[in-house]
Design a protein around this motif. Structure first.
Motif, PDB file in Angstrom:
ATOM      1  N   TRP A  51       0.841  -1.200   0.000  1.00  0.00           N
ATOM      2  CA  TRP A  51       0.000   0.000   0.000  1.00  0.00           C
ATOM      3  C   TRP A  51       0.870   1.242   0.000  1.00  0.00           C
ATOM      4  O   TRP A  51       1.948   1.287   0.629  1.00  0.00           O
ATOM      5  N   THR A  52       0.443   2.284  -0.701  1.00  0.00           N
ATOM      6  CA  THR A  52       1.158   3.555  -0.740  1.00  0.00           C
ATOM      7  C   THR A  52       0.258   4.660  -0.225  1.00  0.00           C
ATOM      8  O   THR A  52      -0.889   4.815  -0.697  1.00  0.00           O
ATOM      9  N   ASP A  53       0.744   5.426   0.731  1.00  0.00           N
ATOM     10  CA  ASP A  53      -0.009   6.537   1.295  1.00  0.00           C
ATOM     11  C   ASP A  53      -0.197   7.603   0.215  1.00  0.00           C
ATOM     12  O   ASP A  53       0.790   8.125  -0.317  1.00  0.00           O
ATOM     13  N   THR A  67       1.698  11.003   1.331  1.00  0.00           N
ATOM     14  CA  THR A  67       3.163  11.066   1.366  1.00  0.00           C
ATOM     15  C   THR A  67       3.810  10.399   0.158  1.00  0.00           C
ATOM     16  O   THR A  67       4.986  10.635  -0.119  1.00  0.00           O
ATOM     17  N   GLY A  68       3.072   9.538  -0.551  1.00  0.00           N
ATOM     18  CA  GLY A  68       3.646   8.833  -1.683  1.00  0.00           C
ATOM     19  C   GLY A  68       4.521   7.666  -1.302  1.00  0.00           C
ATOM     20  O   GLY A  68       5.194   7.072  -2.156  1.00  0.00           O
ATOM     21  N   SER A  69       4.519   7.283   0.005  1.00  0.00           N
ATOM     22  CA  SER A  69       5.333   6.157   0.460  1.00  0.00           C
ATOM     23  C   SER A  69       4.512   5.305   1.423  1.00  0.00           C
ATOM     24  O   SER A  69       3.381   5.641   1.769  1.00  0.00           O
ATOM     25  N   ASN A  70       5.093   4.212   1.858  1.00  0.00           N
ATOM     26  CA  ASN A  70       4.433   3.397   2.878  1.00  0.00           C
ATOM     27  C   ASN A  70       5.352   3.160   4.062  1.00  0.00           C
ATOM     28  O   ASN A  70       5.203   2.182   4.783  1.00  0.00           O
ATOM     29  N   ASP A  71       6.295   4.063   4.262  1.00  0.00           N
ATOM     30  CA  ASP A  71       7.283   3.877   5.327  1.00  0.00           C
ATOM     31  C   ASP A  71       6.636   3.765   6.698  1.00  0.00           C
ATOM     32  O   ASP A  71       7.091   2.997   7.551  1.00  0.00           O
ATOM     33  N   ILE A 107      -9.289   3.506   5.682  1.00  0.00           N
ATOM     34  CA  ILE A 107      -8.008   3.231   6.317  1.00  0.00           C
ATOM     35  C   ILE A 107      -8.142   3.502   7.807  1.00  0.00           C
ATOM     36  O   ILE A 107      -8.835   4.442   8.219  1.00  0.00           O
ATOM     37  N   LEU A 108      -7.532   2.650   8.626  1.00  0.00           N
ATOM     38  CA  LEU A 108      -7.637   2.810  10.081  1.00  0.00           C
ATOM     39  C   LEU A 108      -6.505   3.734  10.535  1.00  0.00           C
ATOM     40  O   LEU A 108      -5.345   3.315  10.653  1.00  0.00           O
TER      41      LEU A 108
END
Length: 421
Positions: free
Chosen positions: A257-259, A262-266, A290-291
């Motif tokens: 999944w990508t946020d 932010t463009g990342s899933n860190d 999304i939780l």
């Protein structure tokens, strides 16, 4: 119409308050009691995926019997060890070993991802009070994944093979590998439904689906519950619970999944998502959420329960595999109403499981922690979490309900029907 509805609700509330639900004896608070520790001579002492079931379908009274298991790679066979407690989890003893040996063509190997469930109505030859145990059987040559179903008609003392719900190719978490994972069992609408993660559909890297049966022997078509247009996303590890407004919620992780912000899933590589539907068989037709709390996003291996405690709509409690904290929602899953709170010392575990104990106004949620994959040593533990807020009402909150079987397949785990709200 409005006056009739108000009259009906008022009458229902009066009936609720008039019922003398049996009281549960005072339950001790359990803080991280040891259920099982792998023996010193086991080469592999790692564990994960704890699960439990509270037995309540044969008119039990007094202190409940709880059965629990977790995934371990025992050196003496392919089985799940079944543990038993009759004092709310204060002490545990080994009850049985459920060997997954019903299919003679599968030898050696391992079994993963257990799930325990008690029937509240008959299915085929299996009567109310029968305990179901599912798991993912992987043979020694790692040639296949097999979601199998076993049953116990004597409260967990002995087990028999019932059927294979779904099977796929060798275990491989790469997209395109046609395997199956992570079963979850729920009876609803006179069917037993087994939900699982499915990589066999070439249209999706992984999807969530279920199959249904009226006799536990033959299983219907695969029905999609969560399937993303983005092939690379991997929804997995589904759990399902009925919530305070009578609707149903499923929670699951989404790998890759990508946020969108932010463009990342860190911050959440396996972000927890959830759906809410009128029926647990209709998740495929509703959108997801999304939780997320102000502190961050839940991530990996969520497990969801609902309790009547905590407010007029009760409380949804979600555990995940990344944080010690729990995620709570007292507004029927409203996406903007999540908050995270301390789990009161239960530690991080790979897909900890939750169950609401009878009595104490529904405020006691028992946490089973089987450990983390890859650990050199695991202590399988049980402990309690006290839900903040007021006591709940209704049969489960006061103790075991009046003696009746749940013929509709509904309820929150105490054998009762639609929730009191």
């Amino acid at each position: 119409m409005l006056s009739s509805l108000l009259s009906f609700i008022t009458s229902a509330l009066l009936v609720r308050d008039a019922i003398a639900w049996p009281s549960a004896p005072p339950a001790p608070f359990v803080q991280n009691v040891t259920v099982f520790v792998p023996p010193a001579n086991w080469p592999d002492k790692g564990g994960s995926y704890a699960r439990s079931v509270i037995l309540n379908q044969n008119c039990e009274k007094g202190e409940p019997t709880i059965l629990a298991t977790a995934a371990y790679n025992a050196p003496d066979g392919q089985y799940f060890m079944i543990h038993k407690s009759t004092d709310y989890g204060v002490s545990w003893s080994e009850l049985s070993k459920a060997y997954f040996s019903g299919n003679a063509s599968l030898t050696g190997g391992i079994i993963l991802q257990p799930f325990l469930y008690e029937l509240a109505q008959p299915f085929g030859k299996y009567q109310p009070g029968t305990i179901l145990l599912s798991g993912n059987r992987i043979p020694g040559d790692f040639s296949s994944t097999n979601i199998q179903l076993y049953a116990s008609e004597d409260k967990g003392v002995s087990w028999e093979y019932v059927s294979t719900v779904a099977y796929g190719g060798p275990p491989d978490t790469d997209n395109g590998a046609p395997c199956v994972w992570e079963p979850f069992i729920l009876a609803y609408d006179n069917q037993v439904n087994v939900y699982y993660s499915d990589q066999r559909d070439p249209a999706y890297g992984q999807k969530l689906a279920h199959q249904s049966s009226g006799d536990l022997r033959s299983w219907g078509d695969v029905v999609n519950d969560v399937a993303y247009a983005n092939y690379t996303q991997r929804p997995g590890m589904i759990t399902v619970a009925q919530i305070g407004n009578g609707k149903w919620m499923c929670s699951y992780e989404v790998g890759l999944w990508t946020d969108p912000v932010t463009g990342s899933n860190d911050s959440a590589p396996y972000a927890t998502h959830y759906k809410i539907a009128d029926s647990p068989l209709e998740f495929g037709s509703v959108s997801d959420n999304i939780l997320k709390t102000p502190e961050g996003i839940s991530s990996a291996g969520p497990y969801t329960v609902w309790t009547p405690a905590g407010g007029p709509s009760g409380t949804i409690v979600v555990s995940d595999s990344s944080y010690d904290q729990f995620f709570l929602n007292t507004q029927n899953g409203d996406p903007n109403s999540w908050k995270n709170v301390s789990s009161q010392g239960h530690g991080v575990g790979y897909t900890r499981s939750l169950s609401v104990l009878p009595g104490n106004g529904g405020k006691t949620v028992q946490v089973l922690n089987g450990g983390m994959y890859g650990s050199n040593m695991t202590i399988f533990s049980a402990g309690d979490f006290i839900v903040p807020g007021p006591l709940g009402h209704g049969p489960g909150a006061q103790g075991f309900p009046a003696c009746q079987h749940n013929s509709g397949g509904y309820g929150h785990g105490w054998g009762w029907g639609s929730p009191w709200w």
